[in-house]
Design a protein around this motif. Structure first.
Motif, PDB file in Angstrom:
ATOM      1  N   ASP A 185       0.825  -1.216   0.000  1.00 18.23           N
ATOM      2  CA  ASP A 185       0.000   0.000   0.000  1.00 18.23           C
ATOM      3  C   ASP A 185       0.855   1.260   0.000  1.00 18.23           C
ATOM      4  OD1 ASP A 185       1.032  -0.303   2.539  1.00 18.23           O
ATOM      5  OD2 ASP A 185      -0.795   0.357   3.557  1.00 18.23           O
ATOM      6  N   ALA A 186       2.046   1.172  -0.576  1.00 15.86           N
ATOM      7  CA  ALA A 186       2.966   2.311  -0.586  1.00 15.86           C
ATOM      8  C   ALA A 186       2.415   3.481  -1.397  1.00 15.86           C
ATOM      9  CB  ALA A 186       4.311   1.890  -1.177  1.00 15.86           C
ATOM     10  N   ARG A 187       2.862   4.672  -1.054  1.00 18.20           N
ATOM     11  CA  ARG A 187       2.736   5.821  -1.948  1.00 18.20           C
ATOM     12  C   ARG A 187       3.997   5.801  -2.812  1.00 18.20           C
ATOM     13  NH1 ARG A 187       2.014  10.013   1.532  1.00 18.20           N
ATOM     14  NH2 ARG A 187      -0.247   9.974   1.172  1.00 18.20           N
ATOM     15  N   VAL A 188       3.828   5.768  -4.125  1.00 17.27           N
ATOM     16  CA  VAL A 188       4.970   5.681  -5.037  1.00 17.27           C
ATOM     17  C   VAL A 188       4.994   6.920  -5.924  1.00 17.27           C
ATOM     18  CG1 VAL A 188       6.130   4.325  -6.822  1.00 17.27           C
ATOM     19  CG2 VAL A 188       4.814   3.157  -5.026  1.00 17.27           C
ATOM     20  N   LEU A 189       6.081   7.664  -5.861  1.00 13.18           N
ATOM     21  CA  LEU A 189       6.285   8.839  -6.690  1.00 13.18           C
ATOM     22  C   LEU A 189       7.262   8.483  -7.808  1.00 13.18           C
ATOM     23  CD1 LEU A 189       6.158  11.900  -7.337  1.00 13.18           C
ATOM     24  CD2 LEU A 189       8.014  12.210  -5.683  1.00 13.18           C
ATOM     25  N   ILE A 190       6.823   8.598  -9.048  1.00 15.41           N
ATOM     26  CA  ILE A 190       7.677   8.368 -10.213  1.00 15.41           C
ATOM     27  C   ILE A 190       8.071   9.730 -10.753  1.00 15.41           C
ATOM     28  CG2 ILE A 190       7.881   7.248 -12.462  1.00 15.41           C
ATOM     29  CD1 ILE A 190       5.427   5.534 -11.645  1.00 15.41           C
ATOM     30  N   GLY A 191       9.368  10.032 -10.781  1.00 13.12           N
ATOM     31  CA  GLY A 191       9.765  11.376 -11.187  1.00 13.12           C
ATOM     32  C   GLY A 191      11.202  11.468 -11.647  1.00 13.12           C
ATOM     33  N   GLY A 192      11.611  12.707 -11.927  1.00 10.20           N
ATOM     34  CA  GLY A 192      12.983  13.003 -12.299  1.00 10.20           C
ATOM     35  C   GLY A 192      13.161  13.508 -13.712  1.00 10.20           C
ATOM     36  N   SER A 193      12.166  13.281 -14.587  1.00 13.24           N
ATOM     37  CA  SER A 193      12.334  13.703 -15.973  1.00 13.24           C
ATOM     38  C   SER A 193      11.004  13.662 -16.711  1.00 13.24           C
ATOM     39  CB  SER A 193      13.327  12.786 -16.698  1.00 13.24           C
ATOM     40  OG  SER A 193      13.357  13.068 -18.087  1.00 13.24           O
ATOM     41  N   LEU A 194      10.761  14.655 -17.571  1.00 20.29           N
ATOM     42  CA  LEU A 194       9.592  14.605 -18.441  1.00 20.29           C
ATOM     43  C   LEU A 194       9.704  13.468 -19.447  1.00 20.29           C
ATOM     44  CD1 LEU A 194       8.849  18.371 -19.143  1.00 20.29           C
ATOM     45  CD2 LEU A 194       7.276  16.722 -18.113  1.00 20.29           C
ATOM     46  N   TYR A 195      10.947  13.114 -19.790  1.00 25.36           N
ATOM     47  CA  TYR A 195      11.135  12.006 -20.734  1.00 25.36           C
ATOM     48  C   TYR A 195      10.730  10.681 -20.089  1.00 25.36           C
ATOM     49  CZ  TYR A 195      13.594  15.456 -23.501  1.00 25.36           C
ATOM     50  OH  TYR A 195      13.899  16.595 -24.223  1.00 25.36           O
ATOM     51  N   LEU A 196      11.076  10.489 -18.822  1.00 23.99           N
ATOM     52  CA  LEU A 196      10.624   9.295 -18.113  1.00 23.99           C
ATOM     53  C   LEU A 196       9.106   9.321 -17.963  1.00 23.99           C
ATOM     54  CD1 LEU A 196      11.253   6.717 -16.480  1.00 23.99           C
ATOM     55  CD2 LEU A 196      11.360   8.173 -14.431  1.00 23.99           C
ATOM     56  N   ALA A 197       8.555  10.475 -17.637  1.00 25.23           N
ATOM     57  CA  ALA A 197       7.098  10.583 -17.487  1.00 25.23           C
ATOM     58  C   ALA A 197       6.399  10.233 -18.792  1.00 25.23           C
ATOM     59  CB  ALA A 197       6.719  11.990 -17.038  1.00 25.23           C
ATOM     60  N   GLY A 198       6.968  10.682 -19.918  1.00 27.22           N
ATOM     61  CA  GLY A 198       6.378  10.369 -21.218  1.00 27.22           C
ATOM     62  C   GLY A 198       6.381   8.873 -21.486  1.00 27.22           C
ATOM     63  N   ARG A 199       7.489   8.198 -21.145  1.00 27.85           N
ATOM     64  CA  ARG A 199       7.536   6.739 -21.343  1.00 27.85           C
ATOM     65  C   ARG A 199       6.507   6.035 -20.457  1.00 27.85           C
ATOM     66  NH1 ARG A 199      10.530   9.116 -24.214  1.00 27.85           N
ATOM     67  NH2 ARG A 199      12.480   8.422 -25.159  1.00 27.85           N
ATOM     68  N   VAL A 200       6.329   6.536 -19.242  1.00 28.32           N
ATOM     69  CA  VAL A 200       5.347   5.931 -18.341  1.00 28.32           C
ATOM     70  C   VAL A 200       3.947   6.100 -18.904  1.00 28.32           C
ATOM     71  CG1 VAL A 200       4.273   6.125 -16.055  1.00 28.32           C
ATOM     72  CG2 VAL A 200       6.768   6.125 -16.265  1.00 28.32           C
ATOM     73  N   LEU A 201       3.618   7.291 -19.379  1.00 29.29           N
ATOM     74  CA  LEU A 201       2.296   7.525 -19.945  1.00 29.29           C
ATOM     75  C   LEU A 201       2.079   6.702 -21.212  1.00 29.29           C
ATOM     76  CD1 LEU A 201       1.858  11.373 -19.445  1.00 29.29           C
ATOM     77  CD2 LEU A 201       0.766   9.550 -18.162  1.00 29.29           C
TER      78      LEU A 201
END
Length: 424
Positions: A404-420
């Motif tokens: 039940d962790a809170r997970v923050l994925i971050g550090g780059s818009l390029y990483l965010a784009g791959r996640v999306l």
């Protein structure tokens, strides 16, 4: 024979210049002249520069104008999943057919001459904007301001400077003063400028340039104020006070971004309804975006998953402030960054709020920092750090021991784009 796709044309554009970034305006002026100067035929332009908050402020401006029934072109960068995100014609993402036609025309007009990818695609956007009637045209700088490819409009309706902090030092300078000087390069003689919250050093540079050019400034803390009070956003300027809902975009920093957008709308004579639409209707993916569906949510159905594309020390501080205001919950981070960023500066403010950080490389990105190097920087910043081969494997590692962790994925818009892209 079918027309080439936008992807194929964009790939050709990547090969027109050996450098990704080369800050001069000569090539842009040459191509715009060959295209019969579309930059001179745009609807009234609002030009935005700054280190953080440009995209969010632009999104709120667009929502405000559209909420008042006005049509808006908008240009932003980088994109998250598809290039088409960068260009909105009358509020709608540009179609594949329209984008391909514009890119093809710009390639033909440019010929074999060197020009960077950002420069030629910016010219394509302006060509599209010039041909489609609209009430407003929002232009966001890519990097800096003075020599940015968007800085070719002789007399915009207004300029906006969002918060300026350290980023892109190798191109813009190694001090706040130098970076502010580059960002303030979008100021035009006699054209009013809305100034969001700034450090004293940055504001001094902005005010000095404004004085030289006779630029009327509307500065946060002097000419307008914004704050949160009892779950509402309160804005005040010389014309009065507005009591509005809090921004739809999450994070305490969005209150200031909303203030800048409202200040622009007020200076341009927009109604209170437009200001309310700005805060209520704006959408801006990968900025403290909650992921509730998709493969990652299926991997960790009990987890609270957040995605954010912030990547510099100021963004790290904004994220830390947001985390500090959330309900207590074990918080873990998945982080991937570019090798051009201040990784330790970004992670240091987050360390007190995050139990572990799992580092990944950004898939398909040549300038990614390796997972091992990101993990080393995290440990130097006071974080317990691990590595993983992918965001998915990092999620499995975290939720295996803390479902039940809170997970923050971050550090780059390029990483965010791959996640999306993979989490649709």
């Amino acid at each position: 024979m079918s027309a080439p796709s936008s992807d194929a044309l964009l790939e050709r554009m990547m090969r027109l210049h050996p450098k990704v970034i080369d800050l001069v305006l000569d090539r842009v002026w040459r191509l715009l002249a060959a295209l019969d100067h579309p930059e001179q035929k745009l609807p009234p332009v609002i030009h935005l520069a700054g280190t953080n908050g440009k995209g969010s402020t632009q999104a709120m401006l667009r929502a405000g104008f559209e909420g008042a029934g006005q049509s808006v072109h908008a240009y932003t960068s980088p994109h998250l999943v598809r290039f088409h995100e960068r260009i909105r014609l009358n509020g709608t993402l540009i179609s594949e057919a329209a984008l391909s036609a514009l890119l093809d025309e710009c390639l033909a007009a440019n010929g074999p001459d060197p020009i960077t990818y950002f420069e030629i695609t910016t010219c394509a956007a302006m060509l599209g904007f010039a041909r489609a009637p609209a009430d407003w045209c929002l232009l966001e700088t890519g990097l800096g301001g003075r020599l940015d490819a968007t800085n070719v409009v002789e007399r915009p309706a207004m300029t906006v400077l969002t918060p300026i902090s350290m980023d892109h030092e190798s191109f813009l300078g190694d001090t706040i003063e130098k970076i502010a000087g580059e960002k303030a390069g979008i100021l035009k003689r006699g054209v009013p400028c809305v100034v969001a919250p700034q450090t004293e050093a940055a504001l001094e540079v902005i005010e000095a340039r404004a004085a030289r050019l006779g630029v009327p400034l509307f500065v946060h803390g002097q000419h307008w104020h914004v704050w949160e009070e009892r779950g509402r956003l309160v804005f005040q300027d010389e014309t009065g006070l507005l009591d509005l809902p809090l921004p739809r975009l999450l994070g305490a920093h969005q209150v200031a971004n909303a203030g800048a957008a409202i200040a622009v709308l007020r200076q341009l004579g927009q109604t209170e309804a437009a200001c309310e639409a700005a805060v209520l209707n704006a959408e801006w993916p990968a900025r403290l975006q909650r992921l509730r569906k998709g493969p990652l949510a299926e991997i960790a159905p009990l987890a609270e998953i957040w995605l954010d594309g912030g990547h510099n020390p100021a963004a790290g501080e904004a994220l830390a402030l947001h985390l500090s205001g959330l309900a207590k919950r074990p918080t873990h981070m998945i982080c991937g960054m570019l090798n051009t960023k201040d990784v330790r500066g970004y992670l240091r403010p987050l360390a007190p709020h995050v139990e572990t950080m799992t580092a990944v490389s950004i898939p398909g990105e040549a300038n990614t920092l390796s997972a091992e190097d990101t993990a080393t920087a995290a440990r130097d910043s006071g974080l317990e750090a691990f590595t993983a081969e992918s965001v998915e494997s990092a999620m499995r590692r975290i939720t295996a021991t803390c479902p039940d962790a809170r997970v923050l994925i971050g550090g780059s818009l390029y990483l965010a784009g791959r996640v999306l892209q993979t989490n649709a």
